[in-house]
Scaffold this motif. Structure first.
Motif, PDB file in Angstrom:
ATOM      1  N   VAL A 211      31.029  40.922  34.579  1.00 43.93           N
ATOM      2  CA  VAL A 211      32.196  40.140  34.969  1.00 43.93           C
ATOM      3  C   VAL A 211      32.865  40.821  36.154  1.00 43.93           C
ATOM      4  O   VAL A 211      33.153  42.015  36.116  1.00 43.93           O
ATOM      5  N   VAL A 212      33.083  40.047  37.222  1.00 46.16           N
ATOM      6  CA  VAL A 212      33.726  40.536  38.435  1.00 46.16           C
ATOM      7  C   VAL A 212      35.137  39.968  38.462  1.00 46.16           C
ATOM      8  O   VAL A 212      35.316  38.747  38.458  1.00 46.16           O
ATOM      9  N   CYS A 213      36.133  40.847  38.470  1.00 44.83           N
ATOM     10  CA  CYS A 213      37.514  40.421  38.207  1.00 44.83           C
ATOM     11  C   CYS A 213      38.450  40.636  39.390  1.00 44.83           C
ATOM     12  O   CYS A 213      38.386  41.662  40.075  1.00 44.83           O
ATOM     13  N   GLY A 214      39.354  39.660  39.573  1.00 40.94           N
ATOM     14  CA  GLY A 214      40.425  39.786  40.551  1.00 40.94           C
ATOM     15  C   GLY A 214      41.775  39.825  39.872  1.00 40.94           C
ATOM     16  O   GLY A 214      41.920  39.382  38.723  1.00 40.94           O
ATOM     17  N   PRO A 215      42.818  40.346  40.537  1.00 40.25           N
ATOM     18  CA  PRO A 215      44.162  40.450  39.947  1.00 40.25           C
ATOM     19  C   PRO A 215      44.742  39.128  39.486  1.00 40.25           C
ATOM     20  O   PRO A 215      45.600  39.099  38.593  1.00 40.25           O
ATOM     21  N   ALA A 216      44.298  38.012  40.073  1.00 40.42           N
ATOM     22  CA  ALA A 216      44.843  36.702  39.690  1.00 40.42           C
ATOM     23  C   ALA A 216      44.603  36.398  38.221  1.00 40.42           C
ATOM     24  O   ALA A 216      45.319  35.582  37.630  1.00 40.42           O
ATOM     25  N   ILE A 217      43.616  37.038  37.621  1.00 43.96           N
ATOM     26  CA  ILE A 217      43.386  36.855  36.178  1.00 43.96           C
ATOM     27  C   ILE A 217      44.631  37.254  35.401  1.00 43.96           C
ATOM     28  O   ILE A 217      45.029  36.578  34.449  1.00 43.96           O
ATOM     29  N   SER A 239      33.288  44.775  36.977  1.00 46.93           N
ATOM     30  CA  SER A 239      33.434  45.237  38.355  1.00 46.93           C
ATOM     31  C   SER A 239      34.730  44.678  38.909  1.00 46.93           C
ATOM     32  O   SER A 239      35.000  43.478  38.784  1.00 46.93           O
ATOM     33  N   ALA A 240      35.540  45.525  39.496  1.00 43.24           N
ATOM     34  CA  ALA A 240      36.838  45.080  40.001  1.00 43.24           C
ATOM     35  C   ALA A 240      37.326  46.078  41.044  1.00 43.24           C
ATOM     36  O   ALA A 240      36.622  47.010  41.425  1.00 43.24           O
ATOM     37  N   GLY A 241      38.559  45.861  41.472  1.00 38.63           N
ATOM     38  CA  GLY A 241      39.197  46.780  42.403  1.00 38.63           C
ATOM     39  C   GLY A 241      40.360  47.479  41.742  1.00 38.63           C
ATOM     40  O   GLY A 241      40.711  47.209  40.586  1.00 38.63           O
ATOM     41  N   ASN A 242      40.981  48.366  42.473  1.00 37.62           N
ATOM     42  CA  ASN A 242      42.149  49.089  41.984  1.00 37.62           C
ATOM     43  C   ASN A 242      43.244  48.130  41.544  1.00 37.62           C
ATOM     44  O   ASN A 242      43.893  48.331  40.518  1.00 37.62           O
ATOM     45  N   GLY A 243      43.438  47.033  42.299  1.00 42.39           N
ATOM     46  CA  GLY A 243      44.523  46.103  42.015  1.00 42.39           C
ATOM     47  C   GLY A 243      44.414  45.457  40.651  1.00 42.39           C
ATOM     48  O   GLY A 243      45.416  45.346  39.923  1.00 42.39           O
ATOM     49  N   ALA A 245      42.909  46.549  37.903  1.00 43.29           N
ATOM     50  CA  ALA A 245      43.200  47.511  36.842  1.00 43.29           C
ATOM     51  C   ALA A 245      44.684  47.846  36.786  1.00 43.29           C
ATOM     52  O   ALA A 245      45.281  47.926  35.697  1.00 43.29           O
ATOM     53  N   VAL A 246      45.314  48.013  37.951  1.00 37.67           N
ATOM     54  CA  VAL A 246      46.745  48.346  37.973  1.00 37.67           C
ATOM     55  C   VAL A 246      47.574  47.231  37.336  1.00 37.67           C
ATOM     56  O   VAL A 246      48.458  47.495  36.497  1.00 37.67           O
ATOM     57  N   LEU A 351      35.217  36.049  38.880  1.00 37.63           N
ATOM     58  CA  LEU A 351      36.464  35.409  38.488  1.00 37.63           C
ATOM     59  C   LEU A 351      37.597  35.738  39.457  1.00 37.63           C
ATOM     60  O   LEU A 351      38.191  36.805  39.411  1.00 37.63           O
ATOM     61  N   SER A 352      37.844  34.839  40.382  1.00 38.47           N
ATOM     62  CA  SER A 352      39.024  34.852  41.232  1.00 38.47           C
ATOM     63  C   SER A 352      39.157  36.115  42.080  1.00 38.47           C
ATOM     64  O   SER A 352      40.188  36.767  42.075  1.00 38.47           O
ATOM     65  N   THR A 353      38.099  36.437  42.816  1.00 37.53           N
ATOM     66  CA  THR A 353      38.181  37.533  43.776  1.00 37.53           C
ATOM     67  C   THR A 353      37.146  37.331  44.869  1.00 37.53           C
ATOM     68  O   THR A 353      35.943  37.346  44.608  1.00 37.53           O
ATOM     69  N   LEU A 354      37.598  37.144  46.095  1.00 39.30           N
ATOM     70  CA  LEU A 354      36.685  36.955  47.215  1.00 39.30           C
ATOM     71  C   LEU A 354      35.986  38.261  47.576  1.00 39.30           C
ATOM     72  O   LEU A 354      34.757  38.320  47.684  1.00 39.30           O
ATOM     73  N   LEU A 355      36.764  39.314  47.766  1.00 44.68           N
ATOM     74  CA  LEU A 355      36.219  40.589  48.231  1.00 44.68           C
ATOM     75  C   LEU A 355      35.121  41.107  47.320  1.00 44.68           C
ATOM     76  O   LEU A 355      34.015  41.437  47.760  1.00 44.68           O
TER      77      LEU A 355
END
Length: 411
Positions: A211-217, A239-243, A245-246, A351-355
């Motif tokens: 699952v690839v996650c964006g902060p919009a979740i 898989s995600a970015g710092n944002g 998780a924060v 899920l809701s992440t372009l980058l």
């Protein structure tokens, strides 16, 4: 026309439109073609064969045309092995190196076709010849920064066969419920059921759902549902970015995301500082796992990942606050970590992440089933345009999609 090369196409090349596309490539790039042999498959499962001579004014133009044809599945009609040239230095490839697609690829080495291991787009092909002990030759991909001096790199198009996924005769895409491409609609129960069935099948076969996650979740209210799916064993890697998780951790510590209460949508006093306070608290104890063990974090997606031993990669970017101790700030190291996840995945939900969707998509073979969900159509279309043609795009609210998926899987 002064130079020519003969190529072959085989498979359901009429149904899929591959043959017409190849004819168009030749003409659009300034070449000509002569069909030398054409055998049409005469029943549903029969394959079609086409042998054609491609002509161009210069060798350079011809090479460019043949390269594009190769990407569509055409093979140079030449019984010779692939051409190999040693890399002159670390991170330096021969001038005419073969740049890969994400489709299954085979290279002719020592008189036999060898499948490329861990295929992904925009890489060099490196050959390891058979050893003295009788080991079979190997071919694998390497990103340019990983090429080492002396690596035997494939050059040109001779001895290379690409097998793009063919469109089935019934017109369905990677999943039966969609034609592929982009669908702009609220997710219906039938769509969710199909995706849930795929996740169940992967779980049953002991495969991996990434699952690839964006902060919009988190912002849109899908975080708790995703956490439940992680806890229930339907997510094998994240898989995600710092944002992401924060904001997931901020939701646990302060009940807000980007300073906004996700339940009441109110802006509490000093709420705009909550994300930086969250980073400070996690840094203070040494990381996310340490925060969970200390009882500072007791719910959410990252909490469930720690508690259920679900591996995660947090890839940093130049705009990150903090970042968290778990975030990989070296870009090459982050790419390699994402690459390992992608190579293991059997099904990917973006899920809701372009980058991060594009980053993971770049590492996926075209045979990996992929679902990209985002309220922004540009995210879905850019992923498809970048080369992840196997992806199914659903333009919809992620805060609606994830709870519906949760309900279907955990009902």
């Amino acid at each position: 026309m002064t130079v020519s090369r003969t190529v072959e196409l085989e498979g359901h090349i009429i149904d899929s439109g591959t043959m017409g596309e190849c004819f168009g490539i030749v003409m659009d790039m300034g070449g000509e073609f002569e069909v030398e042999e054409f055998e049409v498959g005469r029943h549903k499962h029969a394959e079609t064969y086409c042998r054609m001579r491609v002509l161009a004014d210069t060798e350079e133009t011809l090479r460019t045309i043949v390269h594009e044809l190769n990407q569509q599945g055409a093979t140079v009609a030449d019984p010779r092995d692939a051409t190999l040239e040693a890399a002159p230095e670390d991170q330096v490839v021969p001038v005419d190196f073969y740049s890969t697609t994400n489709h299954p690829t085979y290279v002719r080495v020592e008189g036999r076709w060898v499948e490329v291991e861990d295929i992904e787009m925009d890489c060099a092909l490196v050959v390891e010849p058979s050893g003295e002990g009788g080991d079979d030759p190997r071919v694998f991909t390497k990103v340019l920064n990983a090429v080492e001096e002396g690596d035997l790199v494939v050059t040109g198009e001779t001895g290379i066969r690409v097998e793009p996924p063919e469109r089935p005769r019934n017109g369905s895409g990677s999943f039966g419920f969609m034609q592929g491409g982009v669908s702009s609609e609220r997710p219906s129960a039938s769509l969710i059921e199909e995706i849930a069935d795929e996740m169940r099948e992967v779980r049953k076969g002991e495969g991996t759902v990434l699952v690839v996650c964006g902060p919009a979740i988190v912002h849109s209210g899908g975080r708790d549902a995703l956490a439940e799916l992680v806890g229930a064993g339907y997510v094998d890697a994240l898989s995600a970015g710092n944002g992401f998780a924060v904001h997931d951790l901020e939701r646990d510590l302060y009940g807000t995301s980007l300073g906004v209460d996700t339940e009441s949508l109110e802006h509490p006093r000093k709420g705009h500082k909550h994300h930086i306070y969250t980073i400070s608290e996690i840094v203070r104890v040494g990381g996310i796992a340490e925060a969970v063990e200390a009882g500072i974090v007791d719910e959410g997606v990252m909490y469930e990942c720690v508690r259920n031993d679900v591996p995660y990669v947090l890839a940093g970017s130049i705009r990150d606050d903090g970042p968290l101790p778990d975030t990989i700030t070296d870009a090459i190291e982050a790419q390699n970590a994402i690459r390992e996840q992608a190579h293991e995945a059997d099904l990917v939900l973006m899920l809701s992440t372009l980058l991060h969707s594009v980053a993971v998509g770049n590492c996926l073979p075209s045979t990996t089933k992929t679902v990209c969900v985002d309220i922004n159509p540009a995210t879905v279309t850019q992923l498809l345009d970048r080369g992840s043609a196997q992806a199914i795009g659903l333009v919809t609210d992620i805060g609606t999609f994830i709870p519906m998926l949760r309900d279907e899987l955990l009902a």
